[in-house]
Design a protein around this motif. Structure first.
Motif, PDB file in Angstrom:
ATOM      1  N   ILE A   1      80.783 -53.058  26.984  1.00 28.50           N
ATOM      2  CA  ILE A   1      80.615 -52.806  28.206  1.00 28.50           C
ATOM      3  C   ILE A   1      80.252 -54.047  29.061  1.00 28.50           C
ATOM      4  O   ILE A   1      80.818 -54.567  30.220  1.00 28.50           O
ATOM      5  N   LEU A   2      79.536 -54.840  28.332  1.00 31.53           N
ATOM      6  CA  LEU A   2      78.833 -56.358  28.914  1.00 31.53           C
ATOM      7  C   LEU A   2      80.172 -57.096  28.933  1.00 31.53           C
ATOM      8  O   LEU A   2      80.106 -57.819  29.925  1.00 31.53           O
ATOM      9  N   ILE A   3      81.200 -57.213  27.898  1.00 31.15           N
ATOM     10  CA  ILE A   3      82.042 -57.976  28.123  1.00 31.15           C
ATOM     11  C   ILE A   3      83.007 -57.635  29.108  1.00 31.15           C
ATOM     12  O   ILE A   3      83.308 -58.530  29.931  1.00 31.15           O
ATOM     13  N   LEU A   4      83.407 -56.063  29.295  1.00 29.40           N
ATOM     14  CA  LEU A   4      84.156 -55.923  30.303  1.00 29.40           C
ATOM     15  C   LEU A   4      83.606 -56.036  31.926  1.00 29.40           C
ATOM     16  O   LEU A   4      84.395 -56.477  32.756  1.00 29.40           O
ATOM     17  N   ILE A   5      82.255 -56.114  31.800  1.00 33.99           N
ATOM     18  CA  ILE A   5      81.617 -56.313  33.314  1.00 33.99           C
ATOM     19  C   ILE A   5      81.849 -57.719  33.724  1.00 33.99           C
ATOM     20  O   ILE A   5      81.985 -58.196  34.787  1.00 33.99           O
ATOM     21  N   PHE A   6      81.682 -58.641  32.596  1.00 38.85           N
ATOM     22  CA  PHE A   6      81.637 -59.876  32.778  1.00 38.85           C
ATOM     23  C   PHE A   6      83.094 -60.348  33.065  1.00 38.85           C
ATOM     24  O   PHE A   6      83.315 -61.112  34.084  1.00 38.85           O
ATOM     25  N   LEU A   7      84.070 -59.883  32.571  1.00 40.43           N
ATOM     26  CA  LEU A   7      85.373 -60.172  32.946  1.00 40.43           C
ATOM     27  C   LEU A   7      86.048 -59.738  34.250  1.00 40.43           C
ATOM     28  O   LEU A   7      86.694 -60.181  34.847  1.00 40.43           O
ATOM     29  N   ALA A   8      85.307 -58.501  34.318  1.00 42.46           N
ATOM     30  CA  ALA A   8      85.576 -57.965  35.898  1.00 42.46           C
ATOM     31  C   ALA A   8      85.122 -58.643  36.863  1.00 42.46           C
ATOM     32  O   ALA A   8      85.605 -59.023  38.141  1.00 42.46           O
ATOM     33  N   PHE A   9      83.832 -59.366  36.680  1.00 42.00           N
ATOM     34  CA  PHE A   9      83.362 -60.282  37.559  1.00 42.00           C
ATOM     35  C   PHE A   9      84.133 -61.421  37.878  1.00 42.00           C
ATOM     36  O   PHE A   9      84.376 -61.990  39.130  1.00 42.00           O
ATOM     37  N   LEU A  10      84.806 -61.960  36.924  1.00 37.55           N
ATOM     38  CA  LEU A  10      85.670 -63.163  36.892  1.00 37.55           C
ATOM     39  C   LEU A  10      87.028 -62.960  37.567  1.00 37.55           C
ATOM     40  O   LEU A  10      87.745 -63.608  37.755  1.00 37.55           O
TER      41      LEU A  10
ATOM     42  N   TRP B   1      91.530 -52.420  36.105  1.00 35.47           N
ATOM     43  CA  TRP B   1      91.188 -51.110  35.634  1.00 35.47           C
ATOM     44  C   TRP B   1      92.492 -50.158  35.675  1.00 35.47           C
ATOM     45  O   TRP B   1      93.313 -50.270  36.452  1.00 35.47           O
ATOM     46  N   LYS B   2      92.603 -49.350  34.835  1.00 37.10           N
ATOM     47  CA  LYS B   2      93.797 -48.329  34.696  1.00 37.10           C
ATOM     48  C   LYS B   2      93.239 -47.059  34.080  1.00 37.10           C
ATOM     49  O   LYS B   2      92.156 -47.086  33.396  1.00 37.10           O
ATOM     50  N   PHE B   3      94.015 -46.076  34.223  1.00 41.50           N
ATOM     51  CA  PHE B   3      93.782 -44.657  33.387  1.00 41.50           C
ATOM     52  C   PHE B   3      95.061 -44.314  32.949  1.00 41.50           C
ATOM     53  O   PHE B   3      95.785 -43.476  33.350  1.00 41.50           O
ATOM     54  N   ASP B   4      95.372 -44.715  31.778  1.00 42.71           N
ATOM     55  CA  ASP B   4      96.485 -44.169  30.961  1.00 42.71           C
ATOM     56  C   ASP B   4      96.177 -43.677  29.699  1.00 42.71           C
ATOM     57  O   ASP B   4      96.694 -43.966  28.653  1.00 42.71           O
ATOM     58  N   PHE B   5      95.250 -42.722  29.792  1.00 44.18           N
ATOM     59  CA  PHE B   5      94.803 -41.968  28.584  1.00 44.18           C
ATOM     60  C   PHE B   5      95.600 -40.746  27.974  1.00 44.18           C
ATOM     61  O   PHE B   5      96.135 -39.960  28.869  1.00 44.18           O
ATOM     62  N   LEU B   6      95.866 -40.896  26.575  1.00 45.37           N
ATOM     63  CA  LEU B   6      96.504 -39.857  25.948  1.00 45.37           C
ATOM     64  C   LEU B   6      95.593 -39.363  24.873  1.00 45.37           C
ATOM     65  O   LEU B   6      94.861 -40.088  24.058  1.00 45.37           O
ATOM     66  N   LEU B   7      95.636 -38.167  24.561  1.00 45.73           N
ATOM     67  CA  LEU B   7      94.930 -37.210  23.471  1.00 45.73           C
ATOM     68  C   LEU B   7      95.180 -38.095  22.023  1.00 45.73           C
ATOM     69  O   LEU B   7      94.219 -38.134  21.479  1.00 45.73           O
ATOM     70  N   GLY B   8      96.514 -38.546  22.076  1.00 50.31           N
ATOM     71  CA  GLY B   8      96.600 -39.121  20.497  1.00 50.31           C
ATOM     72  C   GLY B   8      95.909 -40.518  20.541  1.00 50.31           C
ATOM     73  O   GLY B   8      95.724 -40.636  19.505  1.00 50.31           O
ATOM     74  N   GLN B   9      95.702 -40.874  21.562  1.00 48.77           N
ATOM     75  CA  GLN B   9      95.159 -42.406  21.498  1.00 48.77           C
ATOM     76  C   GLN B   9      93.613 -42.116  21.025  1.00 48.77           C
ATOM     77  O   GLN B   9      92.973 -42.875  20.270  1.00 48.77           O
TER      78      GLN B   9
ATOM     79  N   VAL C   1      90.001 -49.347  24.952  1.00 44.16           N
ATOM     80  CA  VAL C   1      89.809 -50.100  26.154  1.00 44.16           C
ATOM     81  C   VAL C   1      91.291 -50.813  26.284  1.00 44.16           C
ATOM     82  O   VAL C   1      91.880 -50.876  27.487  1.00 44.16           O
ATOM     83  N   GLU C   2      92.071 -51.265  25.439  1.00 43.03           N
ATOM     84  CA  GLU C   2      93.331 -52.127  25.325  1.00 43.03           C
ATOM     85  C   GLU C   2      94.300 -51.146  25.997  1.00 43.03           C
ATOM     86  O   GLU C   2      95.189 -51.349  26.426  1.00 43.03           O
ATOM     87  N   ASN C   3      94.220 -49.867  25.245  1.00 41.61           N
ATOM     88  CA  ASN C   3      95.423 -49.020  25.433  1.00 41.61           C
ATOM     89  C   ASN C   3      95.426 -48.037  26.555  1.00 41.61           C
ATOM     90  O   ASN C   3      96.477 -47.440  27.131  1.00 41.61           O
ATOM     91  N   SER C   4      94.338 -47.621  27.090  1.00 42.61           N
ATOM     92  CA  SER C   4      93.972 -46.792  27.952  1.00 42.61           C
ATOM     93  C   SER C   4      93.241 -47.037  29.161  1.00 42.61           C
ATOM     94  O   SER C   4      93.552 -46.493  30.406  1.00 42.61           O
ATOM     95  N   PHE C   5      92.464 -48.291  29.413  1.00 39.96           N
ATOM     96  CA  PHE C   5      91.516 -48.393  30.536  1.00 39.96           C
ATOM     97  C   PHE C   5      91.579 -49.780  31.078  1.00 39.96           C
ATOM     98  O   PHE C   5      91.210 -50.061  32.180  1.00 39.96           O
ATOM     99  N   VAL C   6      92.208 -50.780  30.482  1.00 41.99           N
ATOM    100  CA  VAL C   6      92.127 -52.187  30.955  1.00 41.99           C
ATOM    101  C   VAL C   6      93.546 -52.946  30.554  1.00 41.99           C
ATOM    102  O   VAL C   6      93.927 -52.798  29.474  1.00 41.99           O
TER     103      VAL C   6
END
Length: 217
Positions: free
Chosen positions: A29-38, A43-51, A151-156
């Protein structure tokens, strides 16, 4: 003498696992917050149950298997050959070399090696702080692998121009262990826990000395 540690920690293994998992969650979360600040992620929402099932599988397979190998068996064997401090360093070196991959540029390769080494130290320290139990290590290690997969496959989506030194090598699929953010965090965690580790080290050594040499063939 097993992955649970002392009898006290045997009873609280679920809590120890969850605490380790939450530590990995906070780091990501800390890494993502820092990257979002930069402005380096979208952000995305591409969530699958298989993931989710894949993430759970990665958490327990990688976390359990690798911690039993490196922080249980390997560390135990090393303590029969060298002193405690050297064994802790050697297990982290071997851990980093086993996971190391060439072909990503000299500077990126060196930073990844440093990040993996520091992760090995932090995981070793975690076992000491947990009284010999491996479950905190399993939770932390498994959490890093599984949560980053989600994170890589579903949210960012990562920007293609993120410097490798910041987030780690891999371009749009970076390995954060080789980035300066993770390296600084691992260094901070390790150094701030050294005093506590020294206090708990004596009780840990009895657990760590369990090895194949004590077993009947």
């Amino acid at each position: 003498k097993d992955i649970y540690g002392s009898k006290k920690h045997r009873k609280s293994s679920i809590f120890i696992f969850f605490r380790g998992f939450m530590n990995s969650f906070l780091l990501i979360i800390l890494i993502l917050i820092f990257l979002a600040f930069l402005g380096k992620i979208e952000w995305k929402f591409d969530f699958l149950l298989g993931q989710l099932f894949n993430a759970i599988f990665l958490c327990f397979l990688v976390g359990f298997a690798e911690e039993v190998i490196f922080r249980e068996w390997l560390w135990g064997e090393l303590t029969l050959l060298v002193n405690y401090k050297s064994a802790k360093i050697f297990q982290a070196i071997i851990f980093s070399l086993v996971h190391f991959r060439w072909g990503m540029g000299f500077s990126s390769s060196i930073m990844l090696l440093i990040g993996l080494f520091l992760l090995g130290l932090v995981l070793g320290q975690r076992r000491i702080l947990d009284g010999g139990s491996l479950f905190g290590c399993i939770g932390f290690h498994g959490g890093l692998v599984s949560l980053w997969f989600l994170v890589e496959n579903s949210f960012v989506d990562f920007s293609t121009n993120i410097p490798a030194w910041l987030i780690g090598p891999g371009g749009s699929n970076p390995n954060p262990i080789g980035g300066v953010l993770a390296i600084i965090t691992f260094s901070f965690v390790f150094l701030t826990q050294l005093d506590k580790e020294t206090i708990l080290r004596r009780s840990f050594l009895g657990t760590c000395n369990a090895s194949s040499k004590e077993e009947i063939p």
